[in-house]
Design a protein around this motif. Structure first.
Motif, PDB file in Angstrom:
ATOM      1  N   LYS A   1      -2.395 -10.306   3.762  1.00 41.13           N
ATOM      2  CA  LYS A   1      -1.472 -11.442   3.799  1.00 41.13           C
ATOM      3  C   LYS A   1      -0.051 -10.895   3.813  1.00 41.13           C
ATOM      4  O   LYS A   1       0.331 -10.127   2.925  1.00 41.13           O
ATOM      5  N   ALA A   2       0.726 -11.292   4.801  1.00 39.81           N
ATOM      6  CA  ALA A   2       2.052 -10.728   5.019  1.00 39.81           C
ATOM      7  C   ALA A   2       3.014 -10.955   3.857  1.00 39.81           C
ATOM      8  O   ALA A   2       3.876 -10.122   3.598  1.00 39.81           O
ATOM      9  N   ASP A   3       2.890 -12.056   3.133  1.00 37.48           N
ATOM     10  CA  ASP A   3       3.846 -12.322   2.053  1.00 37.48           C
ATOM     11  C   ASP A   3       3.247 -12.085   0.670  1.00 37.48           C
ATOM     12  O   ASP A   3       3.790 -12.522  -0.331  1.00 37.48           O
ATOM     13  N   ALA A   4       2.138 -11.345   0.596  1.00 39.09           N
ATOM     14  CA  ALA A   4       1.504 -11.066  -0.699  1.00 39.09           C
ATOM     15  C   ALA A   4       2.187  -9.884  -1.387  1.00 39.09           C
ATOM     16  O   ALA A   4       2.718  -8.995  -0.733  1.00 39.09           O
ATOM     17  N   ASN A   5       2.166  -9.892  -2.692  1.00 42.03           N
ATOM     18  CA  ASN A   5       2.736  -8.808  -3.489  1.00 42.03           C
ATOM     19  C   ASN A   5       1.650  -8.289  -4.424  1.00 42.03           C
ATOM     20  O   ASN A   5       1.795  -8.327  -5.640  1.00 42.03           O
TER      21      ASN A   5
END
Length: 145
Positions: A122-126
């Motif tokens: 997921k591109a905006d996962a941290n």
């Protein structure tokens, strides 16, 4: 005054098999169950059935770990089992105390992978990328220490 006893926290554990040295984030599925057989003799005057212990049943073990560069351990084992169906491993799962000593140990007999899952991307996962392996096996033995 007597020393108070506290339950052991579940976050300090190790998993070993063969010469594999991996750190795991999560282990689930340490389950044992006995199926039962219902039996009633035809001449039983109480008109009730008895429950008798039957076959043992064990759920699959699931292990999760972080993805590391150039680490294909899960995939390699999974791929090897597809052509080498005799490839089984005994796995030891130990719950550790503050001194890093086992206080409870589960030995999983003749385990082999039945499913592997790569990380969710997921591109905006941290979050850390995790991979999962699910193992079928032929029984668990539990021991203290």
């Amino acid at each position: 005054m007597a020393e108070e006893l506290w339950p052991v926290p579940k976050f300090h554990f190790e998993v070993t098999w063969g010469d594999i040295d991996l750190g795991f984030q999560e282990v689930t599925g340490l389950e044992m169950e006995t199926q039962f057989i219902e039996y009633r003799a035809g001449n039983d005057p109480d008109l009730i059935s008895q429950k008798i212990p039957g076959l043992k049943k064990h759920g699959n073990i699931t292990l999760k770990k972080g993805v590391f560069e150039n680490d294909t351990t899960f995939y390699d084992w999974f791929a090897d089992v597809q052509t080498n169906t005799d490839r089984r491993e005994d796995i030891t799962i130990s719950l550790l105390n503050e001194e890093h000593e086992p206080v409870m140990t589960w030995t999983v007999r003749n385990a082999f992978p039945v499913k592997i899952s790569g990380p969710d991307l997921k591109a905006d996962a941290n979050e850390v990328a995790l991979e999962t392996i699910e193992l079928a096996h032929e029984g668990i033995e539990q021991s203290a220490g």
